[in-house]
Write an enzyme that holds these catalytic residues in place. Structure first.
Site, mmCIF file in Angstrom:
data_model
loop_
_atom_site.group_PDB
_atom_site.id
_atom_site.type_symbol
_atom_site.label_atom_id
_atom_site.label_comp_id
_atom_site.label_asym_id
_atom_site.label_seq_id
_atom_site.Cartn_x
_atom_site.Cartn_y
_atom_site.Cartn_z
ATOM 1 N N PHE A 136 -0.066 15.186 1.468
ATOM 2 C CA PHE A 136 -0.297 14.271 0.339
ATOM 3 C C PHE A 136 -0.739 12.920 0.870
ATOM 4 O O PHE A 136 -0.108 12.368 1.772
ATOM 5 C CB PHE A 136 0.969 14.109 -0.512
ATOM 6 C CG PHE A 136 0.732 13.263 -1.738
ATOM 7 C CD1 PHE A 136 0.118 13.798 -2.852
ATOM 8 C CD2 PHE A 136 1.097 11.925 -1.762
ATOM 9 C CE1 PHE A 136 -0.130 13.013 -3.981
ATOM 10 C CE2 PHE A 136 0.853 11.134 -2.883
ATOM 11 C CZ PHE A 136 0.241 11.681 -3.992
ATOM 12 N N ASP A 221 -0.670 9.295 8.477
ATOM 13 C CA ASP A 221 -0.272 8.734 7.196
ATOM 14 C C ASP A 221 1.252 8.591 7.231
ATOM 15 O O ASP A 221 1.979 9.568 7.060
ATOM 16 C CB ASP A 221 -0.730 9.652 6.067
ATOM 17 C CG ASP A 221 -0.279 9.171 4.696
ATOM 18 O OD1 ASP A 221 0.598 8.280 4.641
ATOM 19 O OD2 ASP A 221 -0.784 9.701 3.688
ATOM 20 N N LYS A 250 4.605 2.216 0.650
ATOM 21 C CA LYS A 250 5.947 2.478 0.122
ATOM 22 C C LYS A 250 6.998 1.477 0.617
ATOM 23 O O LYS A 250 7.089 0.392 0.079
ATOM 24 C CB LYS A 250 6.361 3.926 0.410
ATOM 25 C CG LYS A 250 5.548 4.937 -0.401
ATOM 26 C CD LYS A 250 6.273 6.242 -0.681
ATOM 27 C CE LYS A 250 5.587 7.030 -1.778
ATOM 28 N NZ LYS A 250 4.702 8.079 -1.299
HETATM 29 C C1 LIG Z 1 3.211 8.214 -1.708
HETATM 30 C C2 LIG Z 1 2.272 8.599 -0.627
HETATM 31 C C3 LIG Z 1 0.930 8.179 -0.663
HETATM 32 C C4 LIG Z 1 0.340 7.417 -1.831
HETATM 33 O O1 LIG Z 1 0.860 6.141 -1.945
HETATM 34 P P1 LIG Z 1 0.598 5.319 -3.315
HETATM 35 O O2 LIG Z 1 1.235 3.988 -3.043
HETATM 36 O O3 LIG Z 1 1.256 6.096 -4.403
HETATM 37 O O4 LIG Z 1 -0.857 5.235 -3.502
HETATM 38 C C5 LIG Z 1 0.127 8.501 0.402
HETATM 39 N N1 LIG Z 1 0.600 9.211 1.442
HETATM 40 C C6 LIG Z 1 1.873 9.628 1.511
HETATM 41 C C7 LIG Z 1 2.348 10.381 2.713
HETATM 42 C C8 LIG Z 1 2.758 9.345 0.469
HETATM 43 O O5 LIG Z 1 4.015 9.792 0.525
#
Ligand SMILES: *Cc1c(COP(=O)(O)O)cnc(C)c1O
Length: 401
Positions: A136, A221, A250
């Site tokens: 994700f 990420d 986050k």
């Molecule tokens: C939550 C998340 C995102 C997206 O972040 P947003 O602030 O919602 O755009 C991207 N990568 C990972 C691994 C995430 O957990």
């Protein structure tokens, strides 16, 4: 004006289905709703409220900056952004920082940078991006297409191209896909939304080696795994495998929206003046809060605390499972843990979350088969114990049905 959960259905686009209660106040790891009911928070705003709610240090950083300067745009730089960038580069492999407002935006920048770096250095044939199934990376069209859940990217017309999905923890498959046409491999060093999947170290090391062999950039990420959540500032430090680009969001702002992309001098050079940007990126309020969050978190005490609290969490979850046999596995790291549901409860993670909520506990799911916990890194041990007592009550009511 009186607003309730029912107002949501009247005035909000129906893309979310929030819980029945409406929280109005938080303090530490406790939250209160409109009716004055108190909850323990193991959800942490989806791995965001890294120091709990209304941490006094973050509140004072925000109010101090709020009385000084709110916004400038990137026509001007500002002191909080410069200090935060300095501290992030001092604390990591990175030399350069780009600020955004969210995880998706940080990833969007990372992907555009990788494409531009490959174009500048190798030519236009090098544009392929490889990522992983169940991964994700956010909800912009580029990031959601790179993400490994087609259900999220289907139904919006033609997708950004030249994106290939391999299997997580399967080095063999990646080695078949990757080539000199690959410009980047993007991965979470621990999959969050996909079900709290911890990769084998040999897989991560192998991905790094394959990227080196084919001159592809490795993008980690760490939007969910970063900022101390796994017991190190970033999970790449735990793994001992260094990416070329790292994204963080986050927990970075502890509840104030901010994202960042970190990279090396060499790679950063591809984003020359005018190539990319954001009106709010590097906003002084966001950077002041994130700077304070980083100061508080980046200490041995907090990282040791995360490891101790993980052990307590695991012990209590195993005790619950000894009684109810509802989990096959407790997995994850630090304050990002998942309880994988047994065969009898496949597809029912949401029922566990709702049952917990009825017992005044906020938790999360990661897919349909995993209950996820992402509490504050400094949650008091008493709140862990009380929260898991409530979780057990929720399970008891569910199992009795
Ligand atoms: C939550 C998340 C995102 C997206 O972040 P947003 O602030 O919602 O755009 C991207 N990568 C990972 C691994 C995430 O957990």
């Amino acid at each position: 004006m009186q607003v309730t959960r029912a107002t949501f259905n009247d005035v909000m686009v129906p893309n979310y289905n929030p819980a029945a209660m409406v929280p109005v106040r938080g303090e530490g790891s406790r939250v209160w709703d409109q009716d004055g009911r108190e909850y323990i928070d193991f959800a942490g705003g989806i791995a965001v409220n890294v120091l709990g709610h209304c941490h006094p240090g973050l509140v004072s950083a925000l109010t101090e900056q709020g009385n000084k300067l709110w916004h400038l745009s990137n026509v001007f730089t500002n002191e909080p952004a410069l200090r935060l960038a300095k501290k992030l580069t001092d604390a990591t492999f990175a030399d350069k920082v780009y600020f955004a407002n969210s995880g998706a935006e940080a990833n969007e920048a990372a992907l555009k940078l990788a494409r531009r770096f490959a174009l500048d250095n190798f030519g236009e044939q090098k544009s392929e991006i490889i990522s992983f199934k169940q991964g994700f990376h956010g909800r912009t069209f580029f990031t959601v297409t790179v993400g490994g859940q087609p259900a999220y990217s289907d139904g919006f017309g033609p997708k950004p191209g030249d994106i290939v999905h391999s299997e997580y923890n399967n080095l063999e498959m990646l080695s078949e896909f990757i080539s000199d046409k690959t410009c980047a491999v993007m991965m979470e060093p621990m999959q969050g939304e996909g079900g709290i999947i911890v990769p084998d170290l040999s897989f991560v090391e192998g991905v790094r080696a394959l990227c080196d062999k084919h001159n592809a950039l490795l993008i980690f990420d760490e939007v969910q795994s970063g900022m101390g959540r796994t017991g190190a500032l970033y999970e790449y430090i735990n793994l001992g495998v260094t990416p070329d680009i790292l994204t963080t969001a986050k927990s970075l702002g502890g509840g104030f929206p901010i994202g960042a992309m970190l990279t090396t001098d060499n790679v950063a050079a591809a984003l020359a003046a005018g190539t990319h940007g954001s009106t709010y990126g590097g906003n002084p309020l966001a950077c002041a809060v994130a700077e304070k969050a980083l100061d508080i978190i980046n200490t041995p005490d907090v990282f040791e605390g995360v490891k101790r609290k993980e052990a307590l969490f695991r012990e209590k979850l195993h005790e619950i499972n000894d009684k109810y046999r509802v989990f096959t596995e407790i997995r994850g790291k630090g304050m990002l843990l998942g309880s994988a549901l047994s065969n009898d409860y496949q597809g029912k993670a949401r029922d566990f979350m709702v049952a917990a909520n009825e017992q005044n506990l906020m938790c999360l799911i990661a897919g349909a088969n995993v209950v996820r916990f992402a509490p504050s890194l400094i949650i008091p041990d008493e709140d862990i114990i009380e929260g898991l007592t409530r979780f057990e009550r929720g399970i008891a009511s569910l199992v009795a049905k």
